[in-house]
Design a protein around this motif. Structure first.
Motif, PDB file in Angstrom:
ATOM      1  N   PRO A 100       0.803  -1.232   0.000  1.00  0.00           N
ATOM      2  CA  PRO A 100       0.000   0.000   0.000  1.00  0.00           C
ATOM      3  C   PRO A 100       0.830   1.273   0.000  1.00  0.00           C
ATOM      4  CG  PRO A 100      -0.082  -1.082   2.147  1.00  0.00           C
ATOM      5  CD  PRO A 100       0.570  -2.044   1.206  1.00  0.00           C
ATOM      6  N   GLU A 101       2.010   1.234   0.617  1.00  0.00           N
ATOM      7  CA  GLU A 101       2.825   2.445   0.688  1.00  0.00           C
ATOM      8  C   GLU A 101       3.486   2.787  -0.646  1.00  0.00           C
ATOM      9  OE1 GLU A 101       5.718  -0.887   1.548  1.00  0.00           O
ATOM     10  OE2 GLU A 101       3.595  -0.444   1.917  1.00  0.00           O
ATOM     11  N   ALA A 161      12.856   6.217  -1.964  1.00  0.00           N
ATOM     12  CA  ALA A 161      12.879   5.640  -0.616  1.00  0.00           C
ATOM     13  C   ALA A 161      12.382   6.686   0.379  1.00  0.00           C
ATOM     14  CB  ALA A 161      14.293   5.196  -0.261  1.00  0.00           C
ATOM     15  N   ARG A 162      11.341   6.360   1.105  1.00  0.00           N
ATOM     16  CA  ARG A 162      10.738   7.294   2.047  1.00  0.00           C
ATOM     17  C   ARG A 162      10.481   6.589   3.371  1.00  0.00           C
ATOM     18  NH1 ARG A 162       8.436  11.928  -0.136  1.00  0.00           N
ATOM     19  NH2 ARG A 162       6.893  11.943   1.537  1.00  0.00           N
ATOM     20  N   LEU A 187      13.861   6.776  12.486  1.00  0.00           N
ATOM     21  CA  LEU A 187      13.800   7.499  11.227  1.00  0.00           C
ATOM     22  C   LEU A 187      14.306   8.928  11.336  1.00  0.00           C
ATOM     23  CD1 LEU A 187      10.347   6.154  10.042  1.00  0.00           C
ATOM     24  CD2 LEU A 187      12.559   5.660   9.016  1.00  0.00           C
ATOM     25  N   GLY A 188      14.338   9.476  12.520  1.00  0.00           N
ATOM     26  CA  GLY A 188      14.866  10.819  12.703  1.00  0.00           C
ATOM     27  C   GLY A 188      13.898  11.929  12.366  1.00  0.00           C
ATOM     28  N   PHE A 189      12.639  11.574  12.124  1.00  0.00           N
ATOM     29  CA  PHE A 189      11.597  12.578  11.888  1.00  0.00           C
ATOM     30  C   PHE A 189      10.689  12.637  13.105  1.00  0.00           C
ATOM     31  CE2 PHE A 189      12.626  10.927   7.635  1.00  0.00           C
ATOM     32  CZ  PHE A 189      12.943  12.103   6.972  1.00  0.00           C
ATOM     33  N   SER A 190       9.859  13.675  13.146  1.00  0.00           N
ATOM     34  CA  SER A 190       8.889  13.734  14.227  1.00  0.00           C
ATOM     35  C   SER A 190       7.842  12.645  14.017  1.00  0.00           C
ATOM     36  CB  SER A 190       8.200  15.106  14.257  1.00  0.00           C
ATOM     37  OG  SER A 190       7.317  15.257  13.162  1.00  0.00           O
ATOM     38  N   ARG A 196       1.837  11.082   9.397  1.00  0.00           N
ATOM     39  CA  ARG A 196       1.115  11.773   8.317  1.00  0.00           C
ATOM     40  C   ARG A 196       1.529  11.221   6.959  1.00  0.00           C
ATOM     41  NH1 ARG A 196       2.895  15.470   5.178  1.00  0.00           N
ATOM     42  NH2 ARG A 196       4.613  16.063   6.555  1.00  0.00           N
ATOM     43  N   ARG A 197       2.831  11.034   6.746  1.00  0.00           N
ATOM     44  CA  ARG A 197       3.309  10.496   5.468  1.00  0.00           C
ATOM     45  C   ARG A 197       2.770   9.091   5.230  1.00  0.00           C
ATOM     46  NH1 ARG A 197       9.776  12.026   5.070  1.00  0.00           N
ATOM     47  NH2 ARG A 197       9.534  14.267   4.719  1.00  0.00           N
ATOM     48  N   PHE A 198       2.745   8.298   6.278  1.00  0.00           N
ATOM     49  CA  PHE A 198       2.250   6.931   6.154  1.00  0.00           C
ATOM     50  C   PHE A 198       0.771   6.936   5.792  1.00  0.00           C
ATOM     51  CE2 PHE A 198       0.922   2.728   7.337  1.00  0.00           C
ATOM     52  CZ  PHE A 198       2.043   1.931   7.180  1.00  0.00           C
TER      53      PHE A 198
END
Length: 276
Positions: A100-101, A161-162, A187-190, A196-198
């Motif tokens: 799905p991603e 790649a995300r 991942l080093g993100f908030s 939200r990206r997912f």
């Protein structure tokens, strides 16, 4: 359809008239599995468990004489709740279940668009697959599946790649048992950004995706047992207890694990009798 293939199809799961294969190829990294589903003269409706994955399928319907009466390219799935499928007699579906991603980025398939629905494939993708769809009825389904893999690989765009791809991959490999919060930290993100990206890519949040993955993995494990030890399976798949497992199964499948197991065994037995 007998040209060399840059991938392997490895037999995985089966239930009744449904067969599934894992694929091994970097060119098909966006595909979770290939599958074929056959029905006979009197197919029974069956429950499809949710996995948030859309499937690109070639659907062939035949009459009792074996002549193809309808062939088309469709997209189904992406569901986050169990659904009932009521197949047509003498129907064959040959499909690729897409992660799905990566579905939107590679094949222009946004999973929520196909939930609880079957829709024609997007026009550009349908044009690319037209020759295969037109000739599919005259070939063995396994040959069609191989060609579907080739055509999908040729059409697919490279996906960057995300974070959501990394997260979804870990969730699948861990059968939904990875700790989401720990993965997000890596991942080093908030946490808000990753979630939200997912959700933007898959239409579902990471926790819900992990819950579906875990229930599906447990269900497949139970399929291999005549009398599952539900408490033992609950512990193996890291549910708090058997009651937690029952609540999760009711939430996603609409019935208890024991009833789901009985339903799936009956489906397999009916298919075996009809095939004999």
């Amino acid at each position: 359809m007998d040209e060399p293939l840059p991938f392997q199809l490895t037999a995985s799961d089966q239930l009744g008239g449904y067969r599934e294969w894992r694929l091994s190829s970097p060119a098909l990294s966006f595909v979770d599995a290939g599958w074929i589903y056959h029905t006979g003269a009197d197919p029974q409706p069956h429950r499809v468990l949710p996995d948030a994955c859309p499937s690109l399928i070639i659907r062939i319907v035949r009459n009792a004489l074996g002549d193809a009466t309808d062939t088309g390219l469709w997209v189904v799935g992406g569901d986050i709740k169990a659904s009932w499928y009521r197949p047509r007699p003498f129907e064959t579906m040959i499909g690729l279940r897409v992660k799905p991603e990566q579905a939107a980025g590679t094949l222009d398939l946004f999973p929520p668009d196909y939930r609880q629905n079957r829709l024609p494939a997007p026009e550009k993708l349908a044009r690319h697959m037209r020759r295969l769809v037109d000739m599919a009825h005259a070939h063995d389904p396994m040959d069609v599946l191989r060609r579907l893999c080739l055509d999908a690989a040729a059409y697919a765009r490279d996906a960057d790649a995300r974070s959501e791809q990394y997260l979804a991959g870990i969730i699948r490999r861990s059968c939904g048992q990875a700790v989401i919060r720990d993965l997000v930290k890596e991942l080093g993100f908030s946490e808000r950004t990753v979630r939200r990206r997912f959700r933007d890519a898959t239409g579902v949040n990471p926790k819900a995706y992990a819950r579906m993955a875990r229930l599906n993995a447990l269900t497949l494990a139970a399929d291999r047992l005549i009398k599952p030890d539900w408490a033992g399976l609950a512990a193996e798949f890291q549910y708090f207890d058997q009651s937690h497992l029952i609540r999760e199964c009711l939430a996603f499948a609409g019935i208890t694990p024991a009833r789901l197991h009985a339903e799936r065994r009956e489906e397999a037995e009916i298919s075996n009798i009809l095939a004999a």
